[in-house]
Structures are given as C-alpha cells and as structure tokens.
Design a protein around this motif. Structure first.
Motif, PDB file in Angstrom:
ATOM      1  N   VAL A  87     -19.052  -2.323  38.799  1.00 21.13           N
ATOM      2  CA  VAL A  87     -19.086  -3.019  37.516  1.00 21.13           C
ATOM      3  C   VAL A  87     -19.395  -4.487  37.779  1.00 21.13           C
ATOM      4  O   VAL A  87     -19.195  -4.996  38.884  1.00 21.13           O
ATOM      5  N   VAL A  88     -19.915  -5.170  36.761  1.00 19.47           N
ATOM      6  CA  VAL A  88     -20.199  -6.602  36.862  1.00 19.47           C
ATOM      7  C   VAL A  88     -19.673  -7.307  35.619  1.00 19.47           C
ATOM      8  O   VAL A  88     -19.436  -6.677  34.582  1.00 19.47           O
ATOM      9  N   ILE A  89     -19.530  -8.603  35.734  1.00 20.16           N
ATOM     10  CA  ILE A  89     -19.110  -9.451  34.615  1.00 20.16           C
ATOM     11  C   ILE A  89     -20.280 -10.336  34.205  1.00 20.16           C
ATOM     12  O   ILE A  89     -20.978 -10.910  35.054  1.00 20.16           O
ATOM     13  N   GLY A  90     -20.503 -10.450  32.898  1.00 18.63           N
ATOM     14  CA  GLY A  90     -21.429 -11.425  32.344  1.00 18.63           C
ATOM     15  C   GLY A  90     -20.651 -12.368  31.451  1.00 18.63           C
ATOM     16  O   GLY A  90     -19.878 -11.919  30.593  1.00 18.63           O
ATOM     17  N   ALA A  91     -20.814 -13.671  31.656  1.00 15.68           N
ATOM     18  CA  ALA A  91     -20.065 -14.662  30.872  1.00 15.68           C
ATOM     19  C   ALA A  91     -21.011 -15.715  30.312  1.00 15.68           C
ATOM     20  O   ALA A  91     -21.803 -16.295  31.055  1.00 15.68           O
ATOM     21  N   ASP A  92     -20.927 -15.932  29.018  1.00 17.96           N
ATOM     22  CA  ASP A  92     -21.696 -16.981  28.343  1.00 17.96           C
ATOM     23  C   ASP A  92     -20.701 -18.030  27.875  1.00 17.96           C
ATOM     24  O   ASP A  92     -19.968 -17.823  26.903  1.00 17.96           O
ATOM     25  N   LEU A  93     -20.665 -19.164  28.591  1.00 17.61           N
ATOM     26  CA  LEU A  93     -19.743 -20.242  28.242  1.00 17.61           C
ATOM     27  C   LEU A  93     -20.527 -21.316  27.505  1.00 17.61           C
ATOM     28  O   LEU A  93     -21.291 -22.074  28.109  1.00 17.61           O
ATOM     29  N   GLY A  94     -20.365 -21.369  26.182  1.00 22.42           N
ATOM     30  CA  GLY A  94     -21.124 -22.298  25.367  1.00 22.42           C
ATOM     31  C   GLY A  94     -20.358 -23.580  25.090  1.00 22.42           C
ATOM     32  O   GLY A  94     -19.250 -23.790  25.587  1.00 22.42           O
ATOM     33  N   ALA A  95     -20.952 -24.426  24.255  1.00 25.45           N
ATOM     34  CA  ALA A  95     -20.325 -25.705  23.929  1.00 25.45           C
ATOM     35  C   ALA A  95     -18.998 -25.509  23.212  1.00 25.45           C
ATOM     36  O   ALA A  95     -18.035 -26.235  23.458  1.00 25.45           O
ATOM     37  N   THR A  96     -18.929 -24.490  22.345  1.00 27.41           N
ATOM     38  CA  THR A  96     -17.710 -24.286  21.552  1.00 27.41           C
ATOM     39  C   THR A  96     -17.242 -22.825  21.555  1.00 27.41           C
ATOM     40  O   THR A  96     -16.413 -22.440  20.742  1.00 27.41           O
ATOM     41  N   HIS A  97     -17.804 -22.014  22.445  1.00 22.14           N
ATOM     42  CA  HIS A  97     -17.414 -20.604  22.459  1.00 22.14           C
ATOM     43  C   HIS A  97     -17.475 -20.067  23.883  1.00 22.14           C
ATOM     44  O   HIS A  97     -18.095 -20.661  24.769  1.00 22.14           O
ATOM     45  N   ALA A  98     -16.842 -18.929  24.094  1.00 17.70           N
ATOM     46  CA  ALA A  98     -16.942 -18.200  25.357  1.00 17.70           C
ATOM     47  C   ALA A  98     -17.001 -16.717  25.032  1.00 17.70           C
ATOM     48  O   ALA A  98     -16.202 -16.210  24.233  1.00 17.70           O
ATOM     49  N   LEU A  99     -17.962 -16.024  25.623  1.00 15.66           N
ATOM     50  CA  LEU A  99     -18.122 -14.583  25.435  1.00 15.66           C
ATOM     51  C   LEU A  99     -18.266 -13.953  26.808  1.00 15.66           C
ATOM     52  O   LEU A  99     -19.074 -14.400  27.617  1.00 15.66           O
ATOM     53  N   VAL A 100     -17.466 -12.927  27.075  1.00 11.83           N
ATOM     54  CA  VAL A 100     -17.460 -12.270  28.382  1.00 11.83           C
ATOM     55  C   VAL A 100     -17.550 -10.764  28.179  1.00 11.83           C
ATOM     56  O   VAL A 100     -16.883 -10.206  27.301  1.00 11.83           O
ATOM     57  N   ALA A 125      -9.793 -25.727  33.098  1.00  8.85           N
ATOM     58  CA  ALA A 125      -9.267 -25.002  31.938  1.00  8.85           C
ATOM     59  C   ALA A 125     -10.179 -23.846  31.555  1.00  8.85           C
ATOM     60  O   ALA A 125      -9.719 -22.719  31.341  1.00  8.85           O
ATOM     61  N   VAL A 126     -11.479 -24.114  31.464  1.00 13.57           N
ATOM     62  CA  VAL A 126     -12.419 -23.080  31.007  1.00 13.57           C
ATOM     63  C   VAL A 126     -12.532 -21.949  32.029  1.00 13.57           C
ATOM     64  O   VAL A 126     -12.473 -20.763  31.675  1.00 13.57           O
ATOM     65  N   LEU A 127     -12.684 -22.293  33.294  1.00 14.01           N
ATOM     66  CA  LEU A 127     -12.810 -21.256  34.321  1.00 14.01           C
ATOM     67  C   LEU A 127     -11.486 -20.551  34.574  1.00 14.01           C
ATOM     68  O   LEU A 127     -11.466 -19.377  34.951  1.00 14.01           O
ATOM     69  N   GLY A 128     -10.392 -21.243  34.354  1.00  9.22           N
ATOM     70  CA  GLY A 128      -9.085 -20.587  34.445  1.00  9.22           C
ATOM     71  C   GLY A 128      -8.965 -19.492  33.404  1.00  9.22           C
ATOM     72  O   GLY A 128      -8.468 -18.387  33.688  1.00  9.22           O
ATOM     73  N   TRP A 129      -9.422 -19.798  32.185  1.00 11.35           N
ATOM     74  CA  TRP A 129      -9.428 -18.770  31.130  1.00 11.35           C
ATOM     75  C   TRP A 129     -10.351 -17.620  31.525  1.00 11.35           C
ATOM     76  O   TRP A 129     -10.011 -16.444  31.333  1.00 11.35           O
ATOM     77  N   LEU A 130     -11.514 -17.946  32.094  1.00  9.69           N
ATOM     78  CA  LEU A 130     -12.466 -16.899  32.477  1.00  9.69           C
ATOM     79  C   LEU A 130     -11.874 -15.961  33.519  1.00  9.69           C
ATOM     80  O   LEU A 130     -11.962 -14.732  33.390  1.00  9.69           O
ATOM     81  N   VAL A 131     -11.240 -16.517  34.540  1.00  7.73           N
ATOM     82  CA  VAL A 131     -10.633 -15.698  35.592  1.00  7.73           C
ATOM     83  C   VAL A 131      -9.577 -14.767  35.006  1.00  7.73           C
ATOM     84  O   VAL A 131      -9.515 -13.568  35.332  1.00  7.73           O
ATOM     85  N   GLY A 135      -9.697 -10.393  34.685  1.00  4.41           N
ATOM     86  CA  GLY A 135      -8.614  -9.479  35.042  1.00  4.41           C
ATOM     87  C   GLY A 135      -8.218  -8.575  33.892  1.00  4.41           C
ATOM     88  O   GLY A 135      -8.002  -7.364  34.076  1.00  4.41           O
ATOM     89  N   GLU A 136      -8.149  -9.136  32.682  1.00  2.00           N
ATOM     90  CA  GLU A 136      -7.790  -8.341  31.501  1.00  2.00           C
ATOM     91  C   GLU A 136      -8.843  -7.282  31.205  1.00  2.00           C
ATOM     92  O   GLU A 136      -8.518  -6.140  30.852  1.00  2.00           O
ATOM     93  N   LEU A 137     -10.114  -7.640  31.323  1.00  2.00           N
ATOM     94  CA  LEU A 137     -11.187  -6.680  31.025  1.00  2.00           C
ATOM     95  C   LEU A 137     -11.206  -5.545  32.044  1.00  2.00           C
ATOM     96  O   LEU A 137     -11.452  -4.387  31.695  1.00  2.00           O
ATOM     97  N   LEU A 138     -10.957  -5.856  33.312  1.00  2.00           N
ATOM     98  CA  LEU A 138     -10.883  -4.807  34.327  1.00  2.00           C
ATOM     99  C   LEU A 138      -9.750  -3.832  34.014  1.00  2.00           C
ATOM    100  O   LEU A 138      -9.926  -2.609  34.109  1.00  2.00           O
ATOM    101  N   ARG A 139      -8.612  -4.369  33.629  1.00  2.00           N
ATOM    102  CA  ARG A 139      -7.487  -3.486  33.295  1.00  2.00           C
ATOM    103  C   ARG A 139      -7.797  -2.661  32.055  1.00  2.00           C
ATOM    104  O   ARG A 139      -7.475  -1.459  32.004  1.00  2.00           O
ATOM    105  N   GLU A 140      -8.442  -3.292  31.067  1.00  2.00           N
ATOM    106  CA  GLU A 140      -8.770  -2.564  29.836  1.00  2.00           C
ATOM    107  C   GLU A 140      -9.709  -1.393  30.122  1.00  2.00           C
ATOM    108  O   GLU A 140      -9.587  -0.318  29.524  1.00  2.00           O
TER     109      GLU A 140
END
Length: 415
Positions: A87-100, A125-131, A135-140
């Motif tokens: 599996v892989v992760i794709g993350a779009d970290l925008g100016a006011t949003h984050a989608l993973v 802060a932003v990358l801490g949230w991403l990490v 983990g949550e998505l892998l568990r889900e």
C-alpha cells in the motif's frame, strides 16, 4: 572440496535471477500473461522467465491468475500484478487543507482523511498530523506499517525534488529547506517523495482521465497560478524544480501593478484569486477578501463578477498561448479553486489561446476543466508513490533482498 562446491552452488541457485524488473514491467498493466508470452516478449529463455516470475511471486508483487495454486501438478500458467501486495500513501497538503489517502498498487482507495488546517502552522505541526493520520488509515484498512511501500506528498510551494525540501516557499513560513522526508521517516522507514502541488495535480489528472495522453499541461488557478507540464509522458520539473511558474510571467495588461514576488505586471497580480477579489471590489464597492466570494458571485450570475473572471481567463490565455506554441500539448486542463467559476474562465482562456497560438498547435488542442477536481493532488501524490515502488530500480533492489516469504496476497485475487 566437493561439499564446499555444492554449498556454493546451492547458495547461487537460491539467489533471485537478476533483471526481475524486466519481466515485472510487462505485468504492471494488470493484464495476465503466461510464461511463454513473457519469454516471447522479453526474448529470454523460459527457464529464466520462470525464475524471475518466482522471485516476483516471493515478493508478492505477482500472483497466479485464474485458478487455485497448484498442489503438485503444473503451476498455474497465467500471472498478473498483485495490487494488494503493498500500500502507499498520497498526501495533498494545501494552504488551508490536508487530504490523505491510502491506496493499493493499482491506485484503488482503501481509506482517506481530510482536515482543515493551515500550512503556515509550520512543518512540525502539519507533518506531525500527517504521521498520526497515516497510522490511523493503516489501522482503518487493517494493514500494517510493513506493508507500506512509499509516501507521496504535495506541498503548495517550490520543492527541490531530489531532497524533498521546500525552497523559499512564499506562503509557508518555517518550511524553507526543512527536511520533510526526514521527519516522516522517523515514524515510517519508507521512501518519501515530495513535489509541489501543481505537479502532482498534473499526475493525478493524467493517470485518472487522460492515460493515453503523452503531452498535457495542468493549469492551477487559485491564489497563485502555476502549471504542471507533462511532455513525452514525462513530468518536466526543470533544472531547479521551477518549471511551470506561470504566475510570475509578465502580461501585456500588467503595467506596473506590483506582485508579491517583487516584480510588476505578473499574471498572478492580475488573475490570481486575491487580485480578482480586489478588482471586483473596485468595480462594485464591495469588501470581498477571499476567492470563494468571487466564485459565489459568478455562480449567482453577477455581471461584474462574470466580466472580471472572463478577463482573468483572457490574461491567462495570453501566457498560455505562448506555452502552447512552445510545448505543443494536446490537452490543457484547468483546475484549482478558481476553476469552479466554470465556463466563464474557460471561455476567456480559449478565446485568446485559439486566436494567438499557431493553427497547427491548436488544430487538435483541447482546453478542458479538471475532472478530478479537489482530488487531483492527492491522486497524483499516490501515483507518484506507486510509480516509485513499481519502478525498475525499486524492483531490482527488492528482488536482491527477497524474503523467503512475501507479503500477504490481495484478499480479492481475481478468479
């Protein structure tokens, strides 16, 4: 001496055959093939093909297709990519949003998360949230970190692609030259690939909606204006990763209007979201402060807003006409938040591009709205990660260290 030689031969025969990637690249499209077909396509001996297929099956990247695994007779004759191997992760970290999103190797989404957040909060802060979210998505999805093969990240600013570090990003205080891959790899020891958002949007749009197109430009029109350029099926980043920075090209109507880059007359200073809000306020005496306000007025049929957005399209078309002559794409995709203004923006762009570009360059040119919309970036980040995992270099590296028992097979093997 005989014993030593026998042990040497045994060790040699246990090693995976070199060049497993050559066979794997033929199976990446998901089409099942037999050993005989693979031998014919590669020009390799069947015994060599069989050894390489065995290596790929050990890695879990290839699985039997069309029937049960043999219990002693002849092995199944058809083989295909096993998308569930990793599996892989794709993350779009925008100016006011984050989608993973978490996807398998075919790009099928397994889990996702969206969060309103500000990139100016800083990398920790932003990358801490991403990490934490990974983990949550892998568990889900009931997957483990050992099944995670790569992480792709898009950022709203210039990125040095080789290192994954943002370089002087104008709206990302605290991010300049920050080691983005290094922080993420503290928690997940996998390749972390980072690029700017418009490049990954181009990849997402291409893979999802124009897979047979070799020359495409993706134009993001939002607070800033930029282009993702795909030429000859390759993403073009330029020598320093700044290819496609259309927002700071001087336009005929620009005059001495100041731009945040320090120059005057830039396209962004006329056609970026804040510039359009200011232009509309000047016409109407309003107090718009955000791009969304302009879009809402356009959608409501406001005449002044429509005229402003149409002129923005013409200004963008002035720059894009030169790009069309220079690069000769077959498709130009218009995306970003201002693309929500719909046909009024597109009409202005088409009006100038078709008038100013060479007839041969526009004979078959299509200028179209983004189909992927807000998901273009995160889809592209996933594609970037998958492309790395399935690249010849990665397959060769993996095959040389193939474990005795590969990762689990997909729970939905084709029958």
């Amino acid at each position: 001496m005989v014993k030593i030689e026998s042990e040497k031969q045994a060790r040699t025969s246990a090693l995976p055959a070199p060049g497993a990637s050559e066979v794997f690249q033929l199976l990446r499209d998901g089409q099942p093939r037999t050993r005989a077909e693979l031998a014919q396509l590669t020009g390799l001996a069947r015994s060599t093909v069989a050894s390489r297929v065995d290596t790929l099956m050990t890695l879990g990247l290839v699985a039997p297709y069309g029937g049960a695994v043999s219990t002693g007779g002849r092995p199944p004759s058809l083989f295909a990519l096993n998308p569930g191997a990793r599996v892989v992760i794709g993350a779009d970290l925008g100016a006011t949003h984050a989608l993973v999103i978490l996807t398998d190797l075919s790009g099928t989404e397994l889990a996702s998360a969206r969060q309103s957040m500000t990139i100016s909060d800083g990398p920790e802060a932003v990358l801490g949230w991403l990490v934490a979210t990974i983990g949550e998505l892998l568990r889900e999805a009931k997957r483990t970190s050992t099944e995670l093969a790569a992480i792709g990240i898009g950022l709203p600013g210039p990125v040095e692609h080789e290192t994954g570090r943002p370089i002087n990003p104008p709206i990302m205080p605290g991010w300049d030259r920050f080691d983005v891959p290094g922080l993420v790899q503290r928690s997940f020891n996998v390749p972390v690939l980072v690029d700017n958002d418009v490049n990954i949007m181009a990849l997402g749009e291409l893979s999802g909606n124009w897979p047979d197109t070799t020359d495409l430009m993706f134009i993001k029109v939002a607070t800033g204006i930029g282009a993702g350029i795909i030429s000859g099926s390759m993403l073009q980043r330029g020598a320093q990763g700044t290819a496609g920075d259309l927002g700071h090209v001087r336009v005929p109507r620009g005059g001495e209007i100041p731009c945040r880059c320090g120059n005057t007359g830039c396209l962004e200073a006329l056609a970026g979201g804040p510039a359009l809000a200011a232009a509309l306020n000047a016409r109407t005496g309003g107090d718009l402060t955000a791009t969304q306000g302009v879009i809402d007025l356009v959608r409501s049929g406001d005449r002044d807003a429509i005229q402003v957005i149409r002129q923005a399209g013409r200004d963008i078309g002035d720059v894009l006409a030169t790009c069309v002559n220079l690069i000769n794409p077959s498709v130009v995709v218009i995306g970003g938040s201002l693309a929500q203004a719909g046909e009024h923006l597109l009409a202005g762009i088409r009006e100038v591009v078709y008038r100013r570009s060479l007839p041969l360059a526009t004979e078959h040119l299509r200028i179209v709205p983004s189909v992927a919309g807000q998901n273009a970036g995160v889809r592209g980040a996933s594609v970037m990660a998958i492309s790395h995992v399935l690249s010849p270099e990665s397959i060769e590296t993996a095959s040389l260290g193939a474990p005795s028992e590969g990762p689990r097979r997909s729970g939905s093997e084709r029958h």
